[in-house]
Write an enzyme that holds these catalytic residues in place. Structure first.
Site, short mmCIF file in Angstrom:
data_model
loop_
_atom_site.label_atom_id
_atom_site.label_comp_id
_atom_site.label_asym_id
_atom_site.label_seq_id
_atom_site.Cartn_x
_atom_site.Cartn_y
_atom_site.Cartn_z
N HIS A 143 20.62 -133.28 -19.05
CA HIS A 143 21.62 -132.41 -19.68
C HIS A 143 21.12 -130.98 -19.78
CE1 HIS A 143 19.90 -132.37 -23.85
NE2 HIS A 143 19.47 -133.60 -23.54
N ASP A 199 22.66 -128.65 -21.83
CA ASP A 199 22.94 -128.05 -23.14
C ASP A 199 21.77 -128.30 -24.07
OD1 ASP A 199 23.58 -130.85 -23.18
OD2 ASP A 199 24.65 -130.58 -25.07
N ASP A 246 13.71 -130.79 -24.34
CA ASP A 246 14.99 -131.51 -24.48
C ASP A 246 16.13 -130.61 -24.06
OD1 ASP A 246 17.07 -133.18 -25.20
OD2 ASP A 246 16.80 -132.91 -27.35
N GLU A 272 25.71 -133.23 -23.87
CA GLU A 272 24.97 -134.39 -24.38
C GLU A 272 24.68 -134.27 -25.86
OE1 GLU A 272 21.53 -137.11 -25.25
OE2 GLU A 272 21.72 -134.98 -25.60
N GLU A 273 24.34 -133.05 -26.30
CA GLU A 273 23.99 -132.87 -27.72
C GLU A 273 25.23 -132.91 -28.60
OE1 GLU A 273 21.10 -133.24 -28.51
OE2 GLU A 273 19.69 -132.20 -27.21
N ASP A 291 14.76 -137.87 -20.54
CA ASP A 291 15.37 -137.14 -21.66
C ASP A 291 14.90 -137.71 -22.99
OD1 ASP A 291 16.97 -135.47 -23.19
OD2 ASP A 291 18.75 -136.73 -22.97
N HIS A 342 35.78 -116.86 -57.57
CA HIS A 342 34.75 -116.39 -58.50
C HIS A 342 34.41 -117.53 -59.45
CE1 HIS A 342 32.76 -114.09 -61.55
NE2 HIS A 342 33.10 -112.90 -61.04
N THR A 368 27.81 -116.04 -56.27
CA THR A 368 28.48 -116.87 -57.27
C THR A 368 29.89 -117.22 -56.81
OG1 THR A 368 29.07 -114.84 -58.40
CG2 THR A 368 27.19 -116.08 -59.28
N SER A 410 19.28 -140.97 -29.10
CA SER A 410 20.40 -141.54 -28.34
C SER A 410 20.65 -140.73 -27.07
CB SER A 410 21.68 -141.48 -29.20
OG SER A 410 21.40 -141.87 -30.52
N HIS A 421 14.86 -130.76 -31.17
CA HIS A 421 15.86 -130.51 -32.23
C HIS A 421 15.28 -129.74 -33.42
CE1 HIS A 421 18.90 -133.87 -30.99
NE2 HIS A 421 18.24 -133.39 -29.95
C1 LIG Z 1 17.13 -138.32 -26.91
C2 LIG Z 1 17.96 -137.13 -26.44
N1 LIG Z 1 17.11 -136.15 -25.90
C3 LIG Z 1 18.73 -136.55 -27.59
O1 LIG Z 1 18.25 -135.66 -28.25
N2 LIG Z 1 19.93 -137.06 -27.83
C4 LIG Z 1 20.77 -136.65 -28.91
C5 LIG Z 1 22.15 -137.13 -28.55
C6 LIG Z 1 23.18 -136.93 -29.58
C7 LIG Z 1 24.00 -137.89 -30.02
N3 LIG Z 1 24.84 -137.31 -30.89
C8 LIG Z 1 24.51 -136.06 -30.96
N4 LIG Z 1 23.52 -135.82 -30.13
C9 LIG Z 1 20.30 -137.29 -30.20
O2 LIG Z 1 19.68 -138.35 -30.17
O3 LIG Z 1 20.57 -136.69 -31.26
ZN LIG Z 2 18.19 -134.68 -24.70
ZN LIG Z 3 18.57 -133.63 -27.92
#
Ligand SMILES: C[C@H](N)C(=O)N[C@@H](Cc1c[nH]cn1)C(=O)O
Ligand SMILES: [Zn+2]
Ligand SMILES: [Zn+2]
Length: 527
Positions: free
Chosen positions: A152, A154, A185, A219-220, A248, A281, A383, A470, A498
Site C-alpha cells: 500500500h 498510503d 509501513d 489500506e490504512e 507489510d 461558553h 473554555t 490487520s 503508526h
Molecule cells: C499491518 C499493516 N501494516 C497495518 O498497519 N494495517 C492497518 C490496517 C488498518 C485497518 N484499519 C485501519 N487500518 C492496521 O493494522 O491498523
Molecule cells: Zn501497512
Molecule cells: Zn499501517
C-alpha cells in the site's frame, strides 16, 4: 540436513480449520522420517546451487545500488499520502502517479490504473474520490509461476507536533536508521520490490517468476473498494496468479526475522453525539445543558477496562478456545517483555510473560480508544463546550468472531449505554470500516521458499509468527485467487509503525530487498 525444525516442530499439530487437517496428517506422518523440513514444501533441490550462484551477484548489485534505493524511499516518503485525512487526498493521488512513473522507468510490461470511484459514507466530502489501484505486470512467461505482490502506498497521519524529532515527510538517516512516515509501513517494503526489479534489470538478469503488482492507496483506511476489484479481476488481470506475497508487517522483535501466517482483523467504529447548535461558553451554559462530550466520555469509558478487558457482552464467547496443542506453540518463539517495553518505549505492559503477551496480540480481540473529533485538543485552556463530538474506537478481531454479529453487539451496547444517560442529545454509533482476520497454513511452498530466502540473507532460521495488526485484503486474495498468501516482513518490531519517529533500519531495507528478491528465486524452483 534439518533446518527450521524448532518452530516447525512446535507448529506441526496445530490445526486451525478442517481445510488444514489433511496437511497436518501428512506432516505428522513425515515428522519421524529423515526428510528435510524444506522438502515438505517440495523444493527442487537440484536447482539450489544454481540459485546460489544467481543470488550472489544479485546481492552485490543491491549493495552497490544502496544510495539509489535510499533516494527512492526518500522520494516516496516526501509525499504525505495520508488516506485518513480527506484534505490530503490529492497527495495520495500524487503517490499513485509516483509509483506509475517508477514502474514505467523500470520497464513494466503493463501498467493499469484502476479508478475506484467515489468514497462511500461515512465521509465529510460526498464527492471524495477513492485513490486508484495501481496494477502492473513484469513478464508473461507461461512456463513461469506468477506471483501477485501487494503493498500500500498510503500512510498513517503524522504531524511534527505529535512529537516527531524531525519532519515526518523528510527521510532522515541517523545511526543506521531511516526515519520518516511510511519508511516501514509500507513504503519501505513497496520500494524494496521496485529495488529488486531494478537490480535484476541492471544485471540483465531474468526475473524468476512473472510478477503482478497490486498497490492500493486506502489500506490504512479500510481498503475501501479493493475487495470488489479483486473479485472483478480474479479471472482477468489476476488470472494466472499462483501465489500472493505481502510485505507489510514487522518482525516480532529486533533480532530475529519472521514469517507471518496470521493477522487480526479490524472493525473500526464511530459514535456521533450532537447537542447545542454551536460551540458554547462554558461559563454561560456549563451546568445548565447536557454536554455531548460528557455523554461521549461516559459511553466510551464503558467499552473496555484498564486491563484491556472488553466490557461488551457476547464478544469473548465467539473467540476460538485455546487448544492444548496451540498452548505449546508459544514456547519456541523468541520474545520477552523487554522487547515489548523497548518497542513501546515504556514499562506499561499488562502482561509480563511471553505467552500472555503473544496470545493477547495474536489470538484474543482487543478494543482501543483512538480519539475524539471535535474536542478541544490544543494547548492552553479554552473554555468551550463542543457542540458535536465524534468518538473513534476499533476492535481487533480473531477467529471465530463473526464480523456482522460483532457490529450488532457493539452498536446495541453503545445505544444501551447512551439510553441509560437519559440525555436529550442525539446519538449514533456506526461502523466506519471492517477488515477480516486471516490465519493460514505455514507449511506450503511459499513458506518453504521464504525460509530458504531468510536463511540465505540473514543466516538464521525465521520464527513463524502471527501479527496483531490487520491487512484487510489478505483473506480476499486467498479466497478469490484460490492462492496461498505469504507475509514476508521487512522491518523490525521497534520500527514504530503508526507512531512518532517511524523508521526502518538501513540494514532491514537493504537486506530486506535481498530477502524479497531471494524469495522470488526460491519460490520459482518449488514444484
Ligand atoms: C499491518 C499493516 N501494516 C497495518 O498497519 N494495517 C492497518 C490496517 C488498518 C485497518 N484499519 C485501519 N487500518 C492496521 O493494522 O491498523
Ligand atoms: Zn501497512
Ligand atoms: Zn499501517
Amino acid at each position: 540436513m534439518f533446518i527450521f525444525s524448532n518452530s516447525l516442530k512446535s507448529l506441526k499439530f496445530i490445526s486451525y480449520s478442517k481445510k488444514f487437517n489433511n496437511f497436518n496428517n501428512l506432516r505428522r506422518s513425515l515428522s519421524n522420517t529423515n526428510i528435510p523440513d524444506y522438502c515438505l514444501g517440495k523444493i527442487n533441490i537440484n536447482k539450489m546451487s544454481e540459485i546460489d550462484s544467481t543470488l550472489n551477484p544479485l546481492f552485490a548489485k543491491i549493495d552497490e545500488l544502496k544510495p539509489k534505493f535510499i533516494q527512492r524511499l526518500s522520494n516516496a516518503v516526501s509525499i504525505p499520502s495520508v488516506s485518513g485525512d480527506e484534505t490530503l487526498r490529492p497527495k495520495v493521488f500524487e503517490m499513485s502517479e509516483f509509483l506509475k512513473n517508477e514502474l514505467k522507468n523500470l520497464g513494466a510490461d503493463d501498467i493499469t490504473i484502476k479508478d475506484l470511484g467515489i468514497q462511500p459514507p461515512p465521509v465529510n466530502d460526498e464527492n471524495l474520490q477513492l485513490p486508484p489501484i495501481v496494477l502492473s505486470k513484469f513478464g508473461n512467461d507461461p512456463n513461469k509461476k506468477t506471483v501477485l505482490i501487494y503493498g500500500h502506498y498510503d500512510v498513517q497521519p503524522a504531524l511534527l507536533e505529535d512529537g516527531w524529532d524531525s519532519d515526518p515527510f523528510t527521510l532522515i538517516e541517523k545511526d543506521g536508521k531511516l526515519f520518516g512516515r511510511g519508511s516501514t509501513d509500507d513504503k519501505g517494503p513497496v520500494m524494496g520490490w521496485l529495488n529488486s526489479i531494478e537490480a535484476h534489470r541492471e544485471l540483465g538478469l531474468e526475473l524468476p517468476v512473472n510478477i503482478v503488482f497490486c498497490f492500493e492507496g486506502m489500506e490504512e483506511s479500510g481498503s475501501l473498494g479493493l475487495d470488489e476489484l479483486v473479485e472483478r479481476e480474479a479471472n482477468d488481470y489476476f488470472k494466472n496468479v499462483s501465489s500472493v506475497c505481502i510485505s507489510d508487517n514487522y518482525w516480532l522483535g529486533t533480532k530475529k526475522p519472521v514469517l507471518t501466517y496470521g493477522l487480526r482483523g479490524c472493525n473500526y467504529y464511530q459514535i456521533i453525539i450532537k447537542g447545542p447548535g454551536a460551540d458554547l461558553h462554558s461559563g454561560i451554559f456549563g451546568g445548565v445543558i447536557h454536554e455531548p462530550m460528557t455523554d461521549l466520555i461516559k459511553v466510551m469509558s464503558q467499552l473496555v477496562d484498564v486491563n484491556g478487558e472488553i466490557n461488551i457482552p457476547g464478544i469473548k464467547e465467539m473467540v476460538a478456545p485455546v487448544t492444548e496443542k496451540e498452548d505449546g506453540l508459544y514456547n519456541d518463539i523468541e520474545f520477552d517483555v523487554n522487547e515489548l517495553n523497548l518497542a513501546s518505549g515504556s514499562d506499561t505492559a499488562i502482561y509480563q510473560d511471553k505467552k500472555n503477551i503473544l496470545m493477547h496480540r495474536w489470538r484474543y480481540p482487543s478494543l482501543s480508544l483512538h480519539g475524539i473529533e471535535g474536542a478541544f485538543s490544543g494547548s492552553g485552556a479554552k473554555t468551550v463546550i463542543p457542540s458535536q463530538v465524534i468518538g473513534k474506537f476499533s476492535i481487533r478481531t480473531v477467529p471465530n468472531i463473526d464480523s456482522d454479529t460483532l457490529d450488532k453487539l457493539v452498536i446495541d451496547y453503545c445505544n444501551e449505554k447512551f439510553k441509560e444517560l437519559k440525555s436529550p442529545n442525539t446519538f449514533k454509533a456506526e461502523l466506519i470500516h471492517g477488515g477480516a482476520y486471516w490465519v493460514s497454513d505455514p507449511f506450503n511452498n511459499e513458506f518453504t521458499a521464504a525460509k530458504l530466502a531468510t536463511k540465505k540473507v540473514w543466516g538464521i532460521n525465521p520464527d513463524l509468527t502471527r501479527e496483531g495488526g490487520s491487512i484487510p485484503i489478505t483473506l480476499t486474495f486467498e479466497q478469490q485467487l484460490k492462492s496461498n498468501v505469504l507475509l514476508l516482513p521487512m522491518g523490525k518490531g521497534d520500527d514504530g509503525a503508526h507512531s512518532i519517529n517511524e523508521k526502518v533500519d538501513v540494514a532491514n531495507y537493504i537486506e530486506g530487498t535481498k530477502t524479497l528478491s531471494a524469495y522470488l528465486h526460491y519460490y520459482g524452483i518449488t514444484n
